[in-house]
Design a protein around this motif. Sequence first.
Motif, PDB file in Angstrom:
ATOM      1  N   TYR A  50      -3.522   8.628  10.347  1.00  0.00           N
ATOM      2  CA  TYR A  50      -2.854   7.896   9.270  1.00  0.00           C
ATOM      3  C   TYR A  50      -3.265   6.444   9.332  1.00  0.00           C
ATOM      4  CZ  TYR A  50       0.742   6.495   5.955  1.00  0.00           C
ATOM      5  OH  TYR A  50       1.399   6.014   4.850  1.00  0.00           O
ATOM      6  N   ALA A  52      -2.261   2.939   7.849  1.00  0.00           N
ATOM      7  CA  ALA A  52      -1.180   2.246   7.160  1.00  0.00           C
ATOM      8  C   ALA A  52      -1.655   0.907   6.602  1.00  0.00           C
ATOM      9  CB  ALA A  52      -0.015   2.021   8.122  1.00  0.00           C
ATOM     10  N   ASP A  53      -0.964   0.448   5.570  1.00  0.00           N
ATOM     11  CA  ASP A  53      -1.264  -0.863   5.012  1.00  0.00           C
ATOM     12  C   ASP A  53       0.031  -1.614   4.711  1.00  0.00           C
ATOM     13  OD1 ASP A  53      -3.116  -2.883   3.996  1.00  0.00           O
ATOM     14  OD2 ASP A  53      -2.285  -2.395   2.036  1.00  0.00           O
ATOM     15  N   CYS A  55       3.039  -0.246   4.810  1.00  0.00           N
ATOM     16  CA  CYS A  55       3.990   0.221   5.827  1.00  0.00           C
ATOM     17  C   CYS A  55       3.441  -0.085   7.216  1.00  0.00           C
ATOM     18  CB  CYS A  55       4.213   1.731   5.696  1.00  0.00           C
ATOM     19  SG  CYS A  55       4.953   2.238   4.129  1.00  0.00           S
ATOM     20  N   PRO A  57       2.865   0.910  11.138  1.00  0.00           N
ATOM     21  CA  PRO A  57       2.728   2.189  11.840  1.00  0.00           C
ATOM     22  C   PRO A  57       4.042   2.709  12.407  1.00  0.00           C
ATOM     23  CG  PRO A  57       0.853   0.809  12.342  1.00  0.00           C
ATOM     24  CD  PRO A  57       1.800  -0.041  11.540  1.00  0.00           C
ATOM     25  N   VAL A  60       6.103   4.529   9.826  1.00  0.00           N
ATOM     26  CA  VAL A  60       5.612   5.892   9.546  1.00  0.00           C
ATOM     27  C   VAL A  60       6.048   6.845  10.651  1.00  0.00           C
ATOM     28  CG1 VAL A  60       3.558   7.307   9.187  1.00  0.00           C
ATOM     29  CG2 VAL A  60       3.660   4.978   8.241  1.00  0.00           C
ATOM     30  N   VAL A  82      -1.897   6.881  14.467  1.00  0.00           N
ATOM     31  CA  VAL A  82      -1.411   6.062  13.358  1.00  0.00           C
ATOM     32  C   VAL A  82      -1.861   4.638  13.604  1.00  0.00           C
ATOM     33  CG1 VAL A  82       0.586   5.281  12.043  1.00  0.00           C
ATOM     34  CG2 VAL A  82       0.602   7.569  13.070  1.00  0.00           C
ATOM     35  N   THR A  84      -3.850   0.971  11.409  1.00  0.00           N
ATOM     36  CA  THR A  84      -3.770   0.168  10.192  1.00  0.00           C
ATOM     37  C   THR A  84      -5.086   0.184   9.424  1.00  0.00           C
ATOM     38  OG1 THR A  84      -4.501  -1.879  11.252  1.00  0.00           O
ATOM     39  CG2 THR A  84      -2.132  -1.366  11.344  1.00  0.00           C
ATOM     40  N   GLU A 124      -3.110   4.540   3.114  1.00  0.00           N
ATOM     41  CA  GLU A 124      -2.572   3.686   2.054  1.00  0.00           C
ATOM     42  C   GLU A 124      -3.711   2.783   1.576  1.00  0.00           C
ATOM     43  OE1 GLU A 124       0.759   1.554   3.691  1.00  0.00           O
ATOM     44  OE2 GLU A 124       1.484   3.335   4.766  1.00  0.00           O
TER      45      GLU A 124
END
Length: 297
Positions: A50, A52-53, A55, A57, A60, A82, A84, A124
């Motif tokens: 995953y 993230a941007d 959100c 980590p 999430v 997870v 970024t 994201e």
Amino acid sequence: MITQAGRERRVQDMGHGDHLCLAFADDAEQRRVVTAYLSDGLVSGERVMYFADQCAPQEVLGWLSAAGVDPGPALATGQLQVTTADESYLAAGSFDADAMVGALRQEMWDSLAAGYAGFRISGEMGWALREVPGADRLAEYETKVNAVFAGQRASAVCQYDARRFDAAGLETFDRCHPGVVQLEELYADGVLRLVPAFRAGQRSLRVVGTVDYRTTDALREALESASAWSGDVWVDMSELEFIDLAGVRALAHAADRLEAGRRLHVVDLAPLLCQVISVVGWDDIPSLSVSARGVEA
């Protein structure tokens, strides 16, 4: 010709080879889809990544915990990662579409070689709005990713926040994907389905099936919910099979109740029903726009 509705897939029905676009307009919808997608992958023994941007980590990971899935063991073994956007898409300080495609392909092969049942990833995509070097190649990247996942034990969900991307951008990135994630239905029975969706990048309400004495109230409530969305209200009638006079009246009343400056656009309506609206005089409502099937709104 494959319609937009024909491209939709519920997240729980995703399979290997899928590369889907998730356009969303509220945090709860994003959380619902992401949590289901990641947790299903972990339970199925797949490797999950995953990026993230907006959100963090930890946020999430908190979604998984709240859903009853402890991410700790998967993080410890490497089954779950997870990170970024800055550490993935932009690790080189810019976006290199070809390098990212290659990295995804390698991650997929490494995951399968390690014995995982499959590989799934979600990212994201809001980082593309920062005007970082290479971001203009995002559509090219999304198109190339299709070949990475096609026919493989792998899948991906790319997330686009409709509150940040404009309609033109959403439509562009939507069309780069073979399919889209179906949003949660507002109503569904054996007669009618009312589904939030995006049409040409515009948030819309898709009406599928029959609107009659059994389902008029459901349509009325769904229109009320859609009226709470920002901007104009779009109602996609491309899969409508029948609507009675009470249903048409519900559309007219929903338009009439909108604040000044907003409009309700009823699109892809059968030509005969457009004539009915005209004869009754409801097309005189300034806030109501009606276009026949096959005619651009």
